[in-house]
Design a protein around this motif. Structure first.
Motif, PDB file in Angstrom:
ATOM      1  N   VAL A 114     -32.642  11.688 -14.700  1.00  0.00           N
ATOM      2  CA  VAL A 114     -31.474  12.183 -13.585  1.00  0.00           C
ATOM      3  C   VAL A 114     -29.732  12.046 -13.937  1.00  0.00           C
ATOM      4  CG1 VAL A 114     -30.409  12.650 -11.595  1.00  0.00           C
ATOM      5  CG2 VAL A 114     -32.977  11.299 -11.391  1.00  0.00           C
ATOM      6  N   ASP A 115     -29.813  14.309 -13.896  1.00  0.00           N
ATOM      7  CA  ASP A 115     -28.524  13.955 -14.656  1.00  0.00           C
ATOM      8  C   ASP A 115     -27.504  13.685 -13.560  1.00  0.00           C
ATOM      9  OD1 ASP A 115     -26.228  14.747 -15.278  1.00  0.00           O
ATOM     10  OD2 ASP A 115     -26.420  17.234 -17.038  1.00  0.00           O
ATOM     11  N   ILE A 116     -26.194  12.982 -13.916  1.00  0.00           N
ATOM     12  CA  ILE A 116     -25.253  12.497 -12.105  1.00  0.00           C
ATOM     13  C   ILE A 116     -23.618  13.456 -13.147  1.00  0.00           C
ATOM     14  CG2 ILE A 116     -26.622  11.143 -11.219  1.00  0.00           C
ATOM     15  CD1 ILE A 116     -25.261   9.015 -12.718  1.00  0.00           C
ATOM     16  N   GLY A 117     -23.930  14.179 -13.713  1.00  0.00           N
ATOM     17  CA  GLY A 117     -22.694  14.650 -14.483  1.00  0.00           C
ATOM     18  C   GLY A 117     -21.196  13.532 -14.944  1.00  0.00           C
ATOM     19  N   ARG A 118     -20.450  13.962 -14.864  1.00  0.00           N
ATOM     20  CA  ARG A 118     -19.526  12.637 -16.350  1.00  0.00           C
ATOM     21  C   ARG A 118     -19.632  11.092 -15.540  1.00  0.00           C
ATOM     22  NH1 ARG A 118     -18.569  14.780 -20.115  1.00  0.00           N
ATOM     23  NH2 ARG A 118     -17.790  13.660 -20.971  1.00  0.00           N
ATOM     24  N   VAL A 119     -20.239  10.704 -15.899  1.00  0.00           N
ATOM     25  CA  VAL A 119     -20.931   8.854 -14.829  1.00  0.00           C
ATOM     26  C   VAL A 119     -20.924   8.752 -16.620  1.00  0.00           C
ATOM     27  CG1 VAL A 119     -21.844   7.227 -13.953  1.00  0.00           C
ATOM     28  CG2 VAL A 119     -21.438   9.615 -12.379  1.00  0.00           C
ATOM     29  N   GLY A 120     -20.302   7.393 -16.995  1.00  0.00           N
ATOM     30  CA  GLY A 120     -20.007   7.045 -17.965  1.00  0.00           C
ATOM     31  C   GLY A 120     -21.296   5.495 -18.140  1.00  0.00           C
ATOM     32  N   GLU A 121     -21.835   5.253 -19.419  1.00  0.00           N
ATOM     33  CA  GLU A 121     -22.174   4.099 -19.707  1.00  0.00           C
ATOM     34  C   GLU A 121     -21.632   3.989 -20.867  1.00  0.00           C
ATOM     35  OE1 GLU A 121     -26.031   2.446 -21.261  1.00  0.00           O
ATOM     36  OE2 GLU A 121     -26.491   3.823 -19.627  1.00  0.00           O
ATOM     37  N   ILE A 122     -21.069   2.276 -20.535  1.00  0.00           N
ATOM     38  CA  ILE A 122     -19.506   1.605 -21.711  1.00  0.00           C
ATOM     39  C   ILE A 122     -20.340   1.681 -23.255  1.00  0.00           C
ATOM     40  CG2 ILE A 122     -18.221  -0.194 -22.242  1.00  0.00           C
ATOM     41  CD1 ILE A 122     -17.668   0.103 -19.376  1.00  0.00           C
ATOM     42  N   THR A 123     -19.490   2.122 -24.454  1.00  0.00           N
ATOM     43  CA  THR A 123     -20.721   1.837 -25.179  1.00  0.00           C
ATOM     44  C   THR A 123     -19.658   0.765 -26.121  1.00  0.00           C
ATOM     45  OG1 THR A 123     -19.513   3.566 -25.955  1.00  0.00           O
ATOM     46  CG2 THR A 123     -22.148   3.797 -25.475  1.00  0.00           C
ATOM     47  N   GLU A 124     -18.436   0.035 -25.791  1.00  0.00           N
ATOM     48  CA  GLU A 124     -17.433   0.150 -26.435  1.00  0.00           C
ATOM     49  C   GLU A 124     -16.282  -0.453 -25.806  1.00  0.00           C
ATOM     50  OE1 GLU A 124     -15.674   0.752 -30.478  1.00  0.00           O
ATOM     51  OE2 GLU A 124     -16.772   1.558 -30.284  1.00  0.00           O
ATOM     52  N   ILE A 125     -15.481  -1.852 -26.058  1.00  0.00           N
ATOM     53  CA  ILE A 125     -14.425  -1.645 -25.405  1.00  0.00           C
ATOM     54  C   ILE A 125     -13.457  -2.389 -26.705  1.00  0.00           C
ATOM     55  CG2 ILE A 125     -13.793  -3.732 -23.891  1.00  0.00           C
ATOM     56  CD1 ILE A 125     -15.421  -2.595 -22.173  1.00  0.00           C
ATOM     57  N   ASP A 126     -12.346  -1.871 -26.420  1.00  0.00           N
ATOM     58  CA  ASP A 126     -11.072  -2.375 -27.498  1.00  0.00           C
ATOM     59  C   ASP A 126     -10.458  -3.428 -26.059  1.00  0.00           C
ATOM     60  OD1 ASP A 126      -9.261  -2.371 -28.885  1.00  0.00           O
ATOM     61  OD2 ASP A 126      -9.014  -1.357 -29.970  1.00  0.00           O
ATOM     62  N   THR A 127     -10.179  -4.460 -26.015  1.00  0.00           N
ATOM     63  CA  THR A 127      -9.123  -4.989 -25.534  1.00  0.00           C
ATOM     64  C   THR A 127      -7.604  -5.541 -26.128  1.00  0.00           C
ATOM     65  OG1 THR A 127      -9.989  -6.993 -26.121  1.00  0.00           O
ATOM     66  CG2 THR A 127     -11.266  -6.263 -24.992  1.00  0.00           C
ATOM     67  N   GLY A 128      -7.173  -5.108 -27.355  1.00  0.00           N
ATOM     68  CA  GLY A 128      -6.434  -5.142 -27.605  1.00  0.00           C
ATOM     69  C   GLY A 128      -4.840  -4.907 -27.061  1.00  0.00           C
ATOM     70  N   ALA A 129      -5.074  -3.459 -26.231  1.00  0.00           N
ATOM     71  CA  ALA A 129      -3.697  -3.763 -25.270  1.00  0.00           C
ATOM     72  C   ALA A 129      -4.047  -4.480 -23.692  1.00  0.00           C
ATOM     73  CB  ALA A 129      -4.125  -2.495 -24.227  1.00  0.00           C
ATOM     74  N   ILE A 130      -5.190  -5.006 -23.569  1.00  0.00           N
ATOM     75  CA  ILE A 130      -4.876  -5.504 -22.391  1.00  0.00           C
ATOM     76  C   ILE A 130      -4.268  -7.116 -22.934  1.00  0.00           C
ATOM     77  CG2 ILE A 130      -6.026  -7.435 -20.684  1.00  0.00           C
ATOM     78  CD1 ILE A 130      -8.081  -4.602 -20.443  1.00  0.00           C
ATOM     79  N   GLU A 131      -4.849  -7.695 -24.316  1.00  0.00           N
ATOM     80  CA  GLU A 131      -4.733  -8.842 -24.269  1.00  0.00           C
ATOM     81  C   GLU A 131      -2.758  -8.591 -24.928  1.00  0.00           C
ATOM     82  OE1 GLU A 131      -7.054 -10.268 -27.640  1.00  0.00           O
ATOM     83  OE2 GLU A 131      -8.674  -9.604 -26.486  1.00  0.00           O
ATOM     84  N   ALA A 132      -2.785  -7.875 -25.315  1.00  0.00           N
ATOM     85  CA  ALA A 132      -1.050  -7.731 -26.101  1.00  0.00           C
ATOM     86  C   ALA A 132       0.556  -7.903 -23.936  1.00  0.00           C
ATOM     87  CB  ALA A 132      -0.825  -6.537 -26.467  1.00  0.00           C
ATOM     88  N   LEU A 133      -1.257  -7.656 -23.126  1.00  0.00           N
ATOM     89  CA  LEU A 133       0.033  -7.360 -22.039  1.00  0.00           C
ATOM     90  C   LEU A 133      -0.332  -8.755 -21.536  1.00  0.00           C
ATOM     91  CD1 LEU A 133      -1.193  -4.245 -20.277  1.00  0.00           C
ATOM     92  CD2 LEU A 133       1.345  -4.513 -21.522  1.00  0.00           C
ATOM     93  N   LEU A 134      -0.990  -9.363 -21.567  1.00  0.00           N
ATOM     94  CA  LEU A 134      -1.708 -10.937 -21.353  1.00  0.00           C
ATOM     95  C   LEU A 134      -0.400 -11.802 -21.914  1.00  0.00           C
ATOM     96  CD1 LEU A 134      -5.227 -10.385 -19.919  1.00  0.00           C
ATOM     97  CD2 LEU A 134      -3.540 -11.171 -18.924  1.00  0.00           C
ATOM     98  N   ALA A 135      -0.570 -12.078 -22.988  1.00  0.00           N
ATOM     99  CA  ALA A 135       0.182 -11.937 -23.888  1.00  0.00           C
ATOM    100  C   ALA A 135       1.803 -12.460 -23.556  1.00  0.00           C
ATOM    101  CB  ALA A 135       0.133 -11.853 -25.280  1.00  0.00           C
ATOM    102  N   ASP A 136       2.409 -10.905 -22.731  1.00  0.00           N
ATOM    103  CA  ASP A 136       3.355 -10.233 -22.536  1.00  0.00           C
ATOM    104  C   ASP A 136       3.992 -11.197 -21.019  1.00  0.00           C
ATOM    105  OD1 ASP A 136       6.106  -9.709 -23.330  1.00  0.00           O
ATOM    106  OD2 ASP A 136       6.058  -7.662 -22.585  1.00  0.00           O
ATOM    107  N   GLY A 137       2.750 -12.298 -20.293  1.00  0.00           N
ATOM    108  CA  GLY A 137       2.845 -11.931 -19.257  1.00  0.00           C
ATOM    109  C   GLY A 137       3.084 -11.263 -18.124  1.00  0.00           C
TER     110      GLY A 137
END
Length: 303
Positions: free
Chosen positions: A149-172
């Protein structure tokens, strides 16, 4: 110190001591918390949620918050004269609806959550899955009665890049992530189920725990005949139960299953209607809700 004060202080000390082994165990570990349900719309619960997340941060854990915004999106779509429609438990997201989804998640829900967390210090930073390629997705087409079924712009995750989140965690900092992904194939963005997004992030971050807030006590043993909650089950046990679950629980439990099958040590569904449910789950012997754990390793293979 008066006798009365001794008596009132002692239970507090006992509560803190009960938390000690859990504090030690979770020190420095990443915890992904999916914020949703009643906890998102009730002012008191929102405030308690923010306190819990800040407490985790100050207790030496690394919380990452992932949120959707179902009720807020429905309200905004109503205002724009767009009908809310669901298929296979997912929101049908037209181009027009996607503009509203993006605006509500990144411009309203996320901002409010960041504001609540930052009442306690300069901690939270909001981003969406679009930022720094954190989440990339392709079009998701669910099956309904065997048909795609076509439900429009609903996405299936194909890739995660954690770089930005890890940088934020490292910065407290405490990252607060809206469940919108960039498209792998065109210039658009996708609406991603927040339970799915939280599970994918937890696995990619090698998190200790995924916690999903819900509006139920946990996974029921034999609903609607019984309200006994299953307190713990393995990935295989959960997989067998999936076909019988109510549609709203499916993405949550599939997320938990994905997480523990991909390196996350425990995934928990907890009752977001209980104030401070996160602290109760992480720092007490009782715990609340349902915990999913990986299958036991065969004898001789354990490290």
């Amino acid at each position: 110190m008066s006798t009365t004060r001794k008596h009132t202080a002692l239970p507090k000390a006992q509560i803190l001591i009960e938390a000690l082994p859990w504090l030690t165990r979770h020190q420095g570990k990443t915890v992904v918390v999916k914020f949703g349900g009643n906890a998102m719309v009730d002012e008191e619960l929102k405030s308690a949620f923010a306190q819990d997340v800040v407490f985790l941060h100050h207790a030496g854990l690394k919380p990452v918050v992932v949120h959707g915004g179902g009720p807020q999106i429905s309200k905004a779509l109503d205002r724009h004269g767009i009908v809310s429609e669901f298929k296979a438990g997912l929101r049908v997201t037209t181009e027009d609806a996607m503009d509203v989804v993006r605006m509500v998640l990144a411009g309203q829900v996320q901002r409010e959550l960041v504001g609540l967390l930052n009442q306690h210090g300069p901690l939270a930073i909001g981003l969406t899955g679009e930022d720094a390629h954190t989440m990339t997705a392709t079009k998701h087409q669910p099956r309904v009665d065997g048909e795609l079924v076509d439900i429009g712009r609903v996405g299936e995750i194909t890739e995660i890049d954690t770089g930005a989140i890890e940088a934020l965690l490292a910065d407290g900092r405490i990252p607060v992530v809206s469940s919108i992904a960039r498209s792998q194939d065109d210039g658009h963005v996708y609406n991603v189920n927040a339970d799915t997004a939280a599970a994918a992030l937890a696995a990619a971050l090698d998190a200790e725990t995924l916690m999903v807030l819900t509006d139920v006590e946990g996974l029921y043993e034999d609903w609607p005949n019984s309200d006994e909650v299953i307190s713990k089950l393995t990935a295989t046990e959960l997989e067998k139960l999936l076909p019988e679950l109510a549609s709203g629980m499916v993405p949550k439990m599939e997320g938990c299953l994905y997480a523990v099958r991909n390196g996350v040590h425990t995934a928990r569904v907890i009752d977001g209607r209980v104030p401070h449910s996160i602290l109760l789950e992480i720092f007490t012997d009782e715990g609340i809700g349902t915990m999913v754990v990986p299958d036991a390793e065969p004898e001789g293979e354990a490290a």
